[in-house]
Enzyme design. Structure first.
Site, PDB file in Angstrom:
ATOM      1  N   GLY A  71      20.201-167.183  -3.284  1.00  0.00           N
ATOM      2  CA  GLY A  71      20.275-166.452  -2.024  1.00  0.00           C
ATOM      3  C   GLY A  71      21.271-167.079  -1.059  1.00  0.00           C
ATOM      4  CB  THR A  72      21.940-170.602  -0.154  1.00  0.00           C
ATOM      5  OG1 THR A  72      20.569-170.848   0.180  1.00  0.00           O
ATOM      6  CG2 THR A  72      22.840-171.357   0.812  1.00  0.00           C
ATOM      7  CG  ASN A 151      12.448-167.044   6.080  1.00  0.00           C
ATOM      8  OD1 ASN A 151      13.128-166.356   6.830  1.00  0.00           O
ATOM      9  ND2 ASN A 151      12.480-168.361   6.111  1.00  0.00           N
ATOM     10  CD  GLN A 179      10.724-164.793   1.841  1.00  0.00           C
ATOM     11  OE1 GLN A 179       9.651-164.383   1.407  1.00  0.00           O
ATOM     12  NE2 GLN A 179      11.137-166.030   1.631  1.00  0.00           N
ATOM     13  N   GLY A 200      16.301-165.064  -7.316  1.00  0.00           N
ATOM     14  CA  GLY A 200      15.312-164.969  -8.387  1.00  0.00           C
ATOM     15  C   GLY A 200      13.986-165.670  -8.111  1.00  0.00           C
ATOM     16  CG  HIS A 201      13.632-169.590  -5.940  1.00  0.00           C
ATOM     17  ND1 HIS A 201      12.784-170.232  -5.066  1.00  0.00           N
ATOM     18  CD2 HIS A 201      14.809-169.492  -5.319  1.00  0.00           C
ATOM     19  CE1 HIS A 201      13.454-170.540  -3.957  1.00  0.00           C
ATOM     20  NE2 HIS A 201      14.688-170.098  -4.087  1.00  0.00           N
ATOM     21  CB  THR A 237      30.342-170.817 -17.648  1.00  0.00           C
ATOM     22  OG1 THR A 237      31.664-171.214 -18.006  1.00  0.00           O
ATOM     23  CG2 THR A 237      29.586-170.360 -18.883  1.00  0.00           C
ATOM     24  CB  CYS A 325      15.130-175.178   5.511  1.00  0.00           C
ATOM     25  SG  CYS A 325      15.200-173.860   4.320  1.00  0.00           S
TER      26      CYS A 325
HETATM   27  C1  LIG Z   1      14.726-168.558   0.224  1.00  0.00           C
HETATM   28  C2  LIG Z   1      15.598-167.758   1.138  1.00  0.00           C
HETATM   29  C3  LIG Z   1      16.995-167.864   1.089  1.00  0.00           C
HETATM   30  C4  LIG Z   1      17.694-168.852   0.192  1.00  0.00           C
HETATM   31  O1  LIG Z   1      17.648-168.486  -1.163  1.00  0.00           O
HETATM   32  P1  LIG Z   1      17.910-169.641  -2.272  1.00  0.00           P
HETATM   33  O2  LIG Z   1      17.952-168.870  -3.550  1.00  0.00           O
HETATM   34  O3  LIG Z   1      16.752-170.570  -2.185  1.00  0.00           O
HETATM   35  O4  LIG Z   1      19.207-170.274  -1.945  1.00  0.00           O
HETATM   36  C5  LIG Z   1      17.747-167.077   1.920  1.00  0.00           C
HETATM   37  N1  LIG Z   1      17.163-166.215   2.775  1.00  0.00           N
HETATM   38  C6  LIG Z   1      15.829-166.072   2.849  1.00  0.00           C
HETATM   39  C7  LIG Z   1      15.247-165.086   3.803  1.00  0.00           C
HETATM   40  C8  LIG Z   1      14.999-166.844   2.046  1.00  0.00           C
HETATM   41  O5  LIG Z   1      13.677-166.717   2.140  1.00  0.00           O
END
Ligand SMILES: *Cc1c(COP(=O)(O)O)cnc(C)c1O
Length: 392
Positions: A71-72, A151, A179, A200-201, A237, A325
């Site tokens: 996501g970042t 979040n 989220q 994904g996580h 890759t 964070c």
């Molecule tokens: C967790 C989160 C991210 C970051 O995603 P990562 O895959 O952990 O880098 C970005 N935005 C929101 C709203 C999140 O909850």
């Protein structure tokens, strides 16, 4: 080990089916997808299938899905990539005060490079007002980026309204939907979303894999330079096991979608009502109904959130005081401060985020354990003692 995991906004366990789908891509199907032999082509096909599944879930086309490291990265790419190609047009970006740090810190970085950022206020329930978005637009506005759902407090933003405004003004619209995926139905075309980040996580997939949806025809700079992967737009890759896992996870997240959301919403409301009923001087943070089905964020007066978390942990309950964070730092959450909460109330908040594995027994356990913990903490609090004296 925590028996009751209620921090699913921080990360989620990877489902067994997801791990099983991934495993062959670590071992027998190890080829580099860019190669020409069959071993590589198996991987290329697996990537294409995952791309197709993700596109379907978002109402997008397959050639609009680009894999990232999470996501970042997707957030960074969206913002910096638009900023880069818009130099002739303008330097103004609209966002909100309650975005994830992946958005806020990227905007702050650009501010130092000479970009102008408007950080919109939210109301006391964490909602961005679409009229404020409209009012903030200038001739120089190059991007609007507003998160789909927050979040920390779970508030779901009026994304369709903001998308409509962005379209009317011909300004690219990005949403951080990390989220929201798996909890809210999204249609990028209907909602006029030009760019969307997911990870994904956060929905029972693996860590280190995400997606940036880029609407076809939208001009955006390259963020990671190198080889020709992802049609030359995101080099490196491919994380094949991660991509396969992400595809499987989103497929599972969309199975029985409505039933799952209904079940989580019921559990969520039971937890909210159970805590508010049994703990005096506490209140729900965020919107009551426009809220992620898995999010409970409770402000508890006269307690310190971090200590409350430790005591919950000792009872086998894993919760959070805000985003992963900011935990560990003494600064109160920027989200809670943006709601207008004073520092001491922002400090006394606790977030429970439910997951597919959450049961009614677990919720009942929290409702049973938390009130006496809060009571004990308050008995040791000079603030609470003063409050009781003056309010006799
Ligand atoms: C967790 C989160 C991210 C970051 O995603 P990562 O895959 O952990 O880098 C970005 N935005 C929101 C709203 C999140 O909850």
């Amino acid at each position: 080990m925590n028996k009751i995991y209620l921090d699913n906004a921080a990360t989620t366990p990877v489902k067994k089916e997801v791990v099983e789908a991934m495993l062959p891509y670590f071992t027998e199907n190890f080829g580099n997808p860019s190669s020409v032999y069959q071993l590589a082509q198996i991987n290329k096909k697996a990537i294409d299938e995952a791309r197709e599944t993700i596109a379907k879930c978002l109402g997008a086309n397959t050639n609009e899905i680009f894999f990232t490291s999470g996501g970042t990265e997707a957030d960074n790419w969206a913002i910096k990539g638009i900023a880069e190609v818009s130099k002739g047009k303008g330097n103004h970006i609209i966002t909100s005060k309650i975005e994830h740090h992946a958005i806020l810190h990227t905007c702050e970085y650009l501010e130092k490079q000479g970009y102008e950022i408007t950080y919109l206020d939210v109301d006391s329930e964490g909602m961005v007002n679409p009229e404020d978005v409209k009012r903030a637009i200038k001739d120089t506005t190059i991007l609007i980026t507003i998160m789909y759902a927050n979040n920390e407090i779970g508030t779901i933003m009026p994304i369709s309204e903001i998308g409509k405004i962005a379209k009317e003004h011909n300004i690219p619209f990005h949403t951080d939907a990390v989220q929201a995926i798996g909890q809210v139905k999204i249609d990028v075309k209907e909602q006029n979303i030009d760019l969307l980040s997911l990870s994904g996580h956060k929905f029972n997939g693996p860590k280190g894999i995400g997606v940036l949806y880029i609407k076809r025809g939208l001009k955006i700079g390259t963020f990671i330079h190198g080889g020709a992967q992802e049609r030359g737009r995101r080099a490196g890759t491919e994380n094949v096991p991660g991509i396969v896992g992400l595809g499987k996870a989103i497929e599972l997240a969309y199975e029985h979608f409505d039933d799952k959301v209904a079940r989580l919403t019921t559990l969520r409301d039971e937890l909210i009502e159970g805590l508010i009923r049994s703990i005096p001087y506490c209140k729900l943070n965020g919107h009551k109904t426009d809220r992620l089905p898995n999010n409970v964020n409770i402000g508890v007066e006269f307690v310190e959130g971090e200590s409350l978390l430790l005591l919950l942990d000792m009872n086998g309950i894993a919760a959070s005081s805000g985003s992963a964070c900011t935990s560990g730092s003494l600064d109160p959450s920027h989200v809670l401060l943006a709601l207008g909460l004073p520092h001491e109330k922002a400090h006394g908040s606790v977030r429970f985020t439910l997951g597919e594995q959450t049961t009614k027994e677990q919720i009942d356990f929290v409702i049973e354990k938390m009130p006496p913990i809060v009571q004990r903490m308050r008995e040791m609090s000079p603030l609470y003692e003063d409050f009781l004296k003056t309010n006799k």
